[in-house]
Design an enzyme around this catalytic site. Structure first.
Site, PDB file in Angstrom:
ATOM      1  N   HIS A  13       2.203  16.592  44.960  1.00  0.00           N
ATOM      2  CA  HIS A  13       1.416  15.209  46.186  1.00  0.00           C
ATOM      3  C   HIS A  13       1.127  15.819  47.027  1.00  0.00           C
ATOM      4  O   HIS A  13       1.286  16.465  47.173  1.00  0.00           O
ATOM      5  CB  HIS A  13       2.285  13.643  46.584  1.00  0.00           C
ATOM      6  CG  HIS A  13       3.171  14.518  47.330  1.00  0.00           C
ATOM      7  ND1 HIS A  13       4.475  14.785  47.270  1.00  0.00           N
ATOM      8  CD2 HIS A  13       3.028  14.022  47.993  1.00  0.00           C
ATOM      9  CE1 HIS A  13       5.009  14.826  47.867  1.00  0.00           C
ATOM     10  NE2 HIS A  13       4.301  13.817  48.943  1.00  0.00           N
TER      11      HIS A  13
ATOM     12  N   HIS B 229       0.976  15.579  50.380  1.00  0.00           N
ATOM     13  CA  HIS B 229       0.965  15.378  51.780  1.00  0.00           C
ATOM     14  C   HIS B 229       0.958  16.790  52.005  1.00  0.00           C
ATOM     15  O   HIS B 229       1.687  17.768  51.265  1.00  0.00           O
ATOM     16  CB  HIS B 229       2.368  14.813  51.784  1.00  0.00           C
ATOM     17  CG  HIS B 229       2.153  13.059  52.505  1.00  0.00           C
ATOM     18  ND1 HIS B 229       3.367  12.509  52.022  1.00  0.00           N
ATOM     19  CD2 HIS B 229       0.983  12.471  52.734  1.00  0.00           C
ATOM     20  CE1 HIS B 229       2.778  11.244  51.690  1.00  0.00           C
ATOM     21  NE2 HIS B 229       1.493  11.369  52.469  1.00  0.00           N
TER      22      HIS B 229
ATOM     23  N   ASP C 256       2.649  18.541  53.943  1.00  0.00           N
ATOM     24  CA  ASP C 256       4.199  19.625  53.660  1.00  0.00           C
ATOM     25  C   ASP C 256       4.158  20.152  52.584  1.00  0.00           C
ATOM     26  O   ASP C 256       4.612  20.822  52.297  1.00  0.00           O
ATOM     27  CB  ASP C 256       4.930  18.593  54.193  1.00  0.00           C
ATOM     28  CG  ASP C 256       5.582  17.624  53.875  1.00  0.00           C
ATOM     29  OD1 ASP C 256       4.793  16.763  53.548  1.00  0.00           O
ATOM     30  OD2 ASP C 256       6.885  16.782  53.982  1.00  0.00           O
ATOM     31  N   HIS C 257       3.756  18.867  51.835  1.00  0.00           N
ATOM     32  CA  HIS C 257       3.764  20.179  50.145  1.00  0.00           C
ATOM     33  C   HIS C 257       3.079  21.312  49.728  1.00  0.00           C
ATOM     34  O   HIS C 257       2.694  21.423  48.926  1.00  0.00           O
ATOM     35  CB  HIS C 257       3.729  18.687  49.353  1.00  0.00           C
ATOM     36  CG  HIS C 257       5.175  18.205  49.615  1.00  0.00           C
ATOM     37  ND1 HIS C 257       6.609  18.291  49.018  1.00  0.00           N
ATOM     38  CD2 HIS C 257       5.361  16.940  50.091  1.00  0.00           C
ATOM     39  CE1 HIS C 257       7.158  17.007  49.103  1.00  0.00           C
ATOM     40  NE2 HIS C 257       6.858  16.858  50.564  1.00  0.00           N
TER      41      HIS C 257
ATOM     42  N   HIS D 277       6.254   7.371  45.321  1.00  0.00           N
ATOM     43  CA  HIS D 277       5.602   7.533  46.782  1.00  0.00           C
ATOM     44  C   HIS D 277       5.487   6.653  47.430  1.00  0.00           C
ATOM     45  O   HIS D 277       4.163   7.158  48.362  1.00  0.00           O
ATOM     46  CB  HIS D 277       5.174   8.845  46.619  1.00  0.00           C
ATOM     47  CG  HIS D 277       5.740  10.094  47.884  1.00  0.00           C
ATOM     48  ND1 HIS D 277       6.566   9.048  48.284  1.00  0.00           N
ATOM     49  CD2 HIS D 277       5.200  10.542  48.599  1.00  0.00           C
ATOM     50  CE1 HIS D 277       6.177   9.849  49.964  1.00  0.00           C
ATOM     51  NE2 HIS D 277       5.741  10.687  50.128  1.00  0.00           N
TER      52      HIS D 277
ATOM     53  N   ASP E  86       8.745  13.853  46.409  1.00  0.00           N
ATOM     54  CA  ASP E  86       8.874  12.658  47.415  1.00  0.00           C
ATOM     55  C   ASP E  86       8.688  11.176  46.457  1.00  0.00           C
ATOM     56  O   ASP E  86       7.572  10.656  45.905  1.00  0.00           O
ATOM     57  CB  ASP E  86       7.880  12.550  48.649  1.00  0.00           C
ATOM     58  CG  ASP E  86       8.082  13.662  49.497  1.00  0.00           C
ATOM     59  OD1 ASP E  86       8.657  14.642  49.199  1.00  0.00           O
ATOM     60  OD2 ASP E  86       7.601  13.230  50.719  1.00  0.00           O
TER      61      ASP E  86
END
Length: 309
Positions: free
Chosen positions: A109, A111, A113-114, A199, A222
């Site tokens: 996804h 976000h 941090d990913h 999520h 997540d």
């Protein structure tokens, strides 16, 4: 003033057109998705076991011992990265691999941090291996194509500066595949299946199951505890699942450490590995106290550069 002078020099040498005309300046470097995810069902390729490493077990919180979330999988001659959190390129190198050898990047996804290291992975490989670089295939949720294009546009200045050194801009452009629930992709030695997870408020979040005839691994991404994940991870050899400790973060769209054991049990996973740990500083025994009552199989509290298969 220096910028104006550079613009005038460019216009003089290109007849007023940008040296990237037809690419980033006027259009998109990745102009259209060259392929769609294969939704066929079929036999898992006949190959040996998977090798799996946790290249990053962290979260948006910056900690010295936990890089951004990512998981490295080797199957046959393919090297796959599930998510590319901050620092993953260096983590891959620490494991003895060259990041340019990544053949597939799967995004769960969007976000930060990913996906933070995706531009660096592409640009670094292209810059370092000018003459033989082949961009990895990038697989992710709807919106991944637009993300890749915008990310490359962000680095237009860098790209333009390197054209004078005979870099082939076409080598930089990855093939992008946007997935849907149940979409399947395959290599010569593996099959991957994407499955939607919960999520919310992220409306397009996925996990992945990667398997050969011998072994299988599922990566949750997540998610809250999720029936669709449990279905797609059924009987998996290793379930790599996120976990958040009660009292931290936003548990309403993550899976608590007190719930993840039940998820693994319902999925019939043979081994449970915890990753994306929030907070990242707690000792392993604190996590195990929460998971063990609901899961009887082997439990591993993940740390960076750990090999789990």
């Amino acid at each position: 003033m220096e910028i104006d002078q550079e613009r005038r020099r460019t216009e003089a040498t290109t007849g007023g057109a940008s040296p990237l005309a037809g690419y980033l300046s006027d259009q998109r470097l990745v102009r259209a998705s060259p392929a769609t995810a294969d939704s066929r069902t079929g036999e898992v390729p006949d190959a040996g076991p998977l090798n799996v490493w946790l290249t990053g077990t962290g979260t948006p919180a910056v900690l010295p011992g936990r890089a951004g979330p990512s998981t490295l999988i080797r199957a046959g001659t393919d090297l796959m990265l599930i998510d590319c959190g901050n620092g993953c390129a260096y983590q891959i190198a620490r494991l003895g691999f060259d990041p340019k050898d990544i053949t597939h990047i799967f995004i769960t996804h969007h976000h930060a941090d990913h996906n933070a290291d995706l531009p660096f992975l592409l640009m670094s490989g292209w810059v370092t291996h000018r003459d033989d670089y082949q961009a990895p295939r990038v697989i992710g949720p709807p919106g991944t194509l637009e993300f890749v294009n915008r990310m490359l546009a962000l680095h237009e200045y860098d790209i333009r500066a390197r054209l004078d050194h005979e870099y082939d801009i076409e080598r930089l452009a990855p093939e992008v595949i946007e997935i849907h629930d149940g979409a399947q992709m395959a290599g010569s030695a593996w099959k991957a299946t994407a499955f939607r997870v919960d999520h919310h408020p992220v409306c397009e979040a996925y996990g992945y199951r990667v398997e050969t005839r011998e072994t299988s691994v599922a990566i949750s991404g997540d998610t809250r505890p999720c029936d669709n994940l449990i279905s797609y991870a059924n009987g998996v050899d290793v379930l790599i699942h996120e976990a958040i400790y009660p009292g931290y973060g936003y548990p309403e769209y993550h899976t608590l450490s007190t719930d993840v054991g039940a998820v693994a049990t319902r999925a019939g996973a043979r081994q449970l590995v915890l990753t994306h740990l929030l907070p990242g500083h707690l000792p392993a025994v604190r996590w195990l106290e929460h998971v063990r009552p609901d899961y009887g199989g082997p439990i591993t509290v993940g740390y960076d550069l750990m090999q789990v298969m």
